[in-house]
Design a protein around this motif. Structure first.
Motif, PDB file in Angstrom:
ATOM      1  N   LEU A  19      12.876  24.790   4.147  1.00 20.90           N
ATOM      2  CA  LEU A  19      11.784  24.801   3.168  1.00 20.90           C
ATOM      3  C   LEU A  19      10.484  25.024   3.927  1.00 20.90           C
ATOM      4  CD1 LEU A  19      11.367  22.267   0.292  1.00 20.90           C
ATOM      5  CD2 LEU A  19       9.412  23.052   1.572  1.00 20.90           C
ATOM      6  N   GLU A  20       9.755  26.068   3.573  1.00 19.35           N
ATOM      7  CA  GLU A  20       8.504  26.411   4.260  1.00 19.35           C
ATOM      8  C   GLU A  20       7.311  25.925   3.455  1.00 19.35           C
ATOM      9  OE1 GLU A  20       5.945  30.327   5.673  1.00 19.35           O
ATOM     10  OE2 GLU A  20       7.802  30.601   4.566  1.00 19.35           O
ATOM     11  N   ILE A  21       6.496  25.049   4.069  1.00 20.90           N
ATOM     12  CA  ILE A  21       5.217  24.648   3.467  1.00 20.90           C
ATOM     13  C   ILE A  21       4.250  25.790   3.750  1.00 20.90           C
ATOM     14  CG2 ILE A  21       3.334  22.976   3.444  1.00 20.90           C
ATOM     15  CD1 ILE A  21       5.941  21.739   2.500  1.00 20.90           C
ATOM     16  N   VAL A  22       3.684  26.361   2.698  1.00 22.11           N
ATOM     17  CA  VAL A  22       2.867  27.569   2.852  1.00 22.11           C
ATOM     18  C   VAL A  22       1.379  27.248   2.973  1.00 22.11           C
ATOM     19  CG1 VAL A  22       2.263  29.773   1.771  1.00 22.11           C
ATOM     20  CG2 VAL A  22       4.573  28.907   1.595  1.00 22.11           C
ATOM     21  N   GLY A  23       0.915  26.209   2.334  1.00 21.76           N
ATOM     22  CA  GLY A  23      -0.512  25.928   2.369  1.00 21.76           C
ATOM     23  C   GLY A  23      -0.841  24.520   2.706  1.00 21.76           C
ATOM     24  N   PRO A  58       0.828  -1.201   0.000  1.00 22.96           N
ATOM     25  CA  PRO A  58       0.000   0.000   0.000  1.00 22.96           C
ATOM     26  C   PRO A  58       0.871   1.263   0.000  1.00 22.96           C
ATOM     27  CG  PRO A  58       0.091  -0.902   2.207  1.00 22.96           C
ATOM     28  CD  PRO A  58       0.839  -1.859   1.310  1.00 22.96           C
ATOM     29  N   GLU A  59       0.261   2.364  -0.377  1.00 26.10           N
ATOM     30  CA  GLU A  59       0.981   3.632  -0.385  1.00 26.10           C
ATOM     31  C   GLU A  59       1.375   3.992   1.049  1.00 26.10           C
ATOM     32  OE1 GLU A  59       0.421   8.277  -1.747  1.00 26.10           O
ATOM     33  OE2 GLU A  59      -1.007   6.789  -2.438  1.00 26.10           O
ATOM     34  N   PRO A  60       2.642   4.366   1.269  1.00 24.35           N
ATOM     35  CA  PRO A  60       3.071   4.727   2.629  1.00 24.35           C
ATOM     36  C   PRO A  60       2.262   5.902   3.169  1.00 24.35           C
ATOM     37  CG  PRO A  60       4.958   4.506   1.161  1.00 24.35           C
ATOM     38  CD  PRO A  60       3.731   4.453   0.302  1.00 24.35           C
ATOM     39  N   GLU A  61       1.865   5.796   4.443  1.00 22.58           N
ATOM     40  CA  GLU A  61       1.164   6.911   5.081  1.00 22.58           C
ATOM     41  C   GLU A  61       2.169   8.011   5.375  1.00 22.58           C
ATOM     42  OE1 GLU A  61      -1.605   6.173   8.205  1.00 22.58           O
ATOM     43  OE2 GLU A  61      -2.000   4.141   7.472  1.00 22.58           O
ATOM     44  N   LEU A  62       1.703   9.242   5.284  1.00 22.78           N
ATOM     45  CA  LEU A  62       2.580  10.378   5.486  1.00 22.78           C
ATOM     46  C   LEU A  62       1.910  11.373   6.417  1.00 22.78           C
ATOM     47  CD1 LEU A  62       5.356  11.269   4.470  1.00 22.78           C
ATOM     48  CD2 LEU A  62       4.225  12.464   2.616  1.00 22.78           C
ATOM     49  N   ASP A  63       2.564  11.683   7.515  1.00 20.77           N
ATOM     50  CA  ASP A  63       2.080  12.660   8.483  1.00 20.77           C
ATOM     51  C   ASP A  63       2.550  14.035   8.010  1.00 20.77           C
ATOM     52  OD1 ASP A  63       1.734  14.409  10.620  1.00 20.77           O
ATOM     53  OD2 ASP A  63       2.493  13.007  12.120  1.00 20.77           O
ATOM     54  N   MET A  64       1.651  14.809   7.422  1.00 20.05           N
ATOM     55  CA  MET A  64       2.041  16.087   6.831  1.00 20.05           C
ATOM     56  C   MET A  64       2.522  17.102   7.871  1.00 20.05           C
ATOM     57  SD  MET A  64       2.227  15.776   3.658  1.00 20.05           S
ATOM     58  CE  MET A  64       2.498  17.484   3.167  1.00 20.05           C
ATOM     59  N   ALA A  65       2.069  16.993   9.113  1.00 18.81           N
ATOM     60  CA  ALA A  65       2.583  17.885  10.158  1.00 18.81           C
ATOM     61  C   ALA A  65       4.064  17.588  10.400  1.00 18.81           C
ATOM     62  CB  ALA A  65       1.774  17.731  11.448  1.00 18.81           C
ATOM     63  N   TRP A  66       4.423  16.302  10.413  1.00 11.95           N
ATOM     64  CA  TRP A  66       5.827  15.904  10.562  1.00 11.95           C
ATOM     65  C   TRP A  66       6.643  16.364   9.353  1.00 11.95           C
ATOM     66  CZ3 TRP A  66       8.416  12.071   7.579  1.00 11.95           C
ATOM     67  CH2 TRP A  66       9.711  11.803   8.002  1.00 11.95           C
ATOM     68  N   VAL A  67       6.094  16.170   8.147  1.00  8.54           N
ATOM     69  CA  VAL A  67       6.781  16.615   6.931  1.00  8.54           C
ATOM     70  C   VAL A  67       7.043  18.113   7.000  1.00  8.54           C
ATOM     71  CG1 VAL A  67       6.552  16.931   4.434  1.00  8.54           C
ATOM     72  CG2 VAL A  67       5.921  14.741   5.471  1.00  8.54           C
ATOM     73  N   ALA A  68       6.050  18.893   7.429  1.00  7.03           N
ATOM     74  CA  ALA A  68       6.209  20.346   7.526  1.00  7.03           C
ATOM     75  C   ALA A  68       7.317  20.704   8.514  1.00  7.03           C
ATOM     76  CB  ALA A  68       4.896  21.002   7.919  1.00  7.03           C
ATOM     77  N   ARG A  69       7.416  19.964   9.631  1.00  4.86           N
ATOM     78  CA  ARG A  69       8.486  20.226  10.612  1.00  4.86           C
ATOM     79  C   ARG A  69       9.857  19.902  10.013  1.00  4.86           C
ATOM     80  NH1 ARG A  69       4.733  17.892  14.021  1.00  4.86           N
ATOM     81  NH2 ARG A  69       5.863  15.918  14.109  1.00  4.86           N
ATOM     82  N   VAL A  70       9.961  18.761   9.339  1.00  6.06           N
ATOM     83  CA  VAL A  70      11.233  18.386   8.693  1.00  6.06           C
ATOM     84  C   VAL A  70      11.624  19.454   7.678  1.00  6.06           C
ATOM     85  CG1 VAL A  70      12.345  16.737   7.128  1.00  6.06           C
ATOM     86  CG2 VAL A  70      10.984  15.898   9.060  1.00  6.06           C
ATOM     87  N   CYS A  71      10.655  19.858   6.861  1.00  7.81           N
ATOM     88  CA  CYS A  71      10.923  20.879   5.843  1.00  7.81           C
ATOM     89  C   CYS A  71      11.424  22.166   6.484  1.00  7.81           C
ATOM     90  CB  CYS A  71       9.672  21.141   5.007  1.00  7.81           C
ATOM     91  SG  CYS A  71       9.246  19.798   3.880  1.00  7.81           S
ATOM     92  N   ALA A  72      10.761  22.605   7.544  1.00  8.58           N
ATOM     93  CA  ALA A  72      11.149  23.849   8.219  1.00  8.58           C
ATOM     94  C   ALA A  72      12.573  23.745   8.769  1.00  8.58           C
ATOM     95  CB  ALA A  72      10.168  24.168   9.345  1.00  8.58           C
ATOM     96  N   GLU A  73      12.915  22.598   9.323  1.00  8.83           N
ATOM     97  CA  GLU A  73      14.270  22.391   9.850  1.00  8.83           C
ATOM     98  C   GLU A  73      15.323  22.470   8.743  1.00  8.83           C
ATOM     99  OE1 GLU A  73      14.057  18.642  11.896  1.00  8.83           O
ATOM    100  OE2 GLU A  73      12.778  19.474  13.468  1.00  8.83           O
ATOM    101  N   GLU A  74      14.931  22.084   7.529  1.00 12.46           N
ATOM    102  CA  GLU A  74      15.872  22.072   6.393  1.00 12.46           C
ATOM    103  C   GLU A  74      15.884  23.396   5.621  1.00 12.46           C
ATOM    104  OE1 GLU A  74      18.112  19.767   5.656  1.00 12.46           O
ATOM    105  OE2 GLU A  74      17.443  18.535   7.342  1.00 12.46           O
TER     106      GLU A  74
END
Length: 145
Positions: free
Chosen positions: A141-145, A123-139
Motif C-alpha cells: 500500500l503506497e501512501i501518496v500524500g 490519550p490518543e495513541p501517538e502514530l509515527d507516520m513515517a513508520w506507518v508509510a514504511r509498513v504500508c509500503a512493505e504490505e
C-alpha cells in the motif's frame, strides 16, 4: 472473528479474515476529521458502504460526499482518500478483496482494543507516520500524500 483496533481516529471491528474468507470486511466508526491519507494499492479492490453520517472521498480527480446507503468503489490502483468532514461520528463498512494488505496494515499499525469496544482511547495513541508509510509500503500500500 472478533478483533477491534483503533487507527487514525477510527475504531474498526474485523468481521472476516482474508486468509480464511478470501476477503476482508470491517466496520469503522470515524471520529470527526478522521480518515485515510491519499493512497493506492494494486492488489486490493476496495469499496465502502456508508451507514451513518457523511464521508468525503477523493477518488482520482473526483470528490464524492457519501451518506447513509451510498456505496463508493475505488478502482484498483487509483489514488484515493477519505475523511469524516463533519463534527459528528460517521460509520461505514470497508470491503477489501482479497484484503490481506489492509488487514495486515490495520493489525500492525493499529492499537488493539477489547473486542467490540466503542471507547475512544485516551490519550490518543501517538502514530509515527513515517513508520506507518514504511509498513504500508512493505504490505503493498503506497501512501501518496
Amino acid at each position: 472473528m472478533s478483533e477491534t483496533y483503533y487507527l487514525m481516529g477510527m475504531i474498526m471491528d474485523f468481521h472476516s479474515s482474508s486468509a480464511e474468507d478470501g476477503y476482508f470486511l470491517c466496520s469503522a466508526i470515524l471520529s470527526s476529521g478522521a480518515g485515510a491519507p491519499p493512497n493506492r494499492h494494486m492488489n486490493d479492490q476496495e469499496s465502502f458502504f456508508i451507514q451513518k453520517g457523511q464521508i468525503e472521498f477523493s477518488v482520482g480527480d473526483e470528490i464524492i460526499t457519501a451518506g447513509p446507503g451510498q456505496f463508493v468503489k475505488v478502482p484498483r490502483g487509483e489514488v484515493h482518500a477519505f475523511r469524516n468532514a463533519t463534527d459528528q461520528e460517521a460509520e461505514m463498512l470497508i470491503l477489501n478483496v482479497p484484503g490481506s494488505i489492509h488487514e495486515n496494515v490495520f493489525r500492525i499499525c493499529g492499537t488493539k482494543l477489547e473486542p467490540g469496544s466503542r471507547e475512544w482511547p485516551s490519550p490518543e495513541p501517538e502514530l509515527d507516520m513515517a513508520w506507518v508509510a514504511r509498513v504500508c509500503a512493505e504490505e503493498g500500500l503506497e501512501i501518496v500524500g
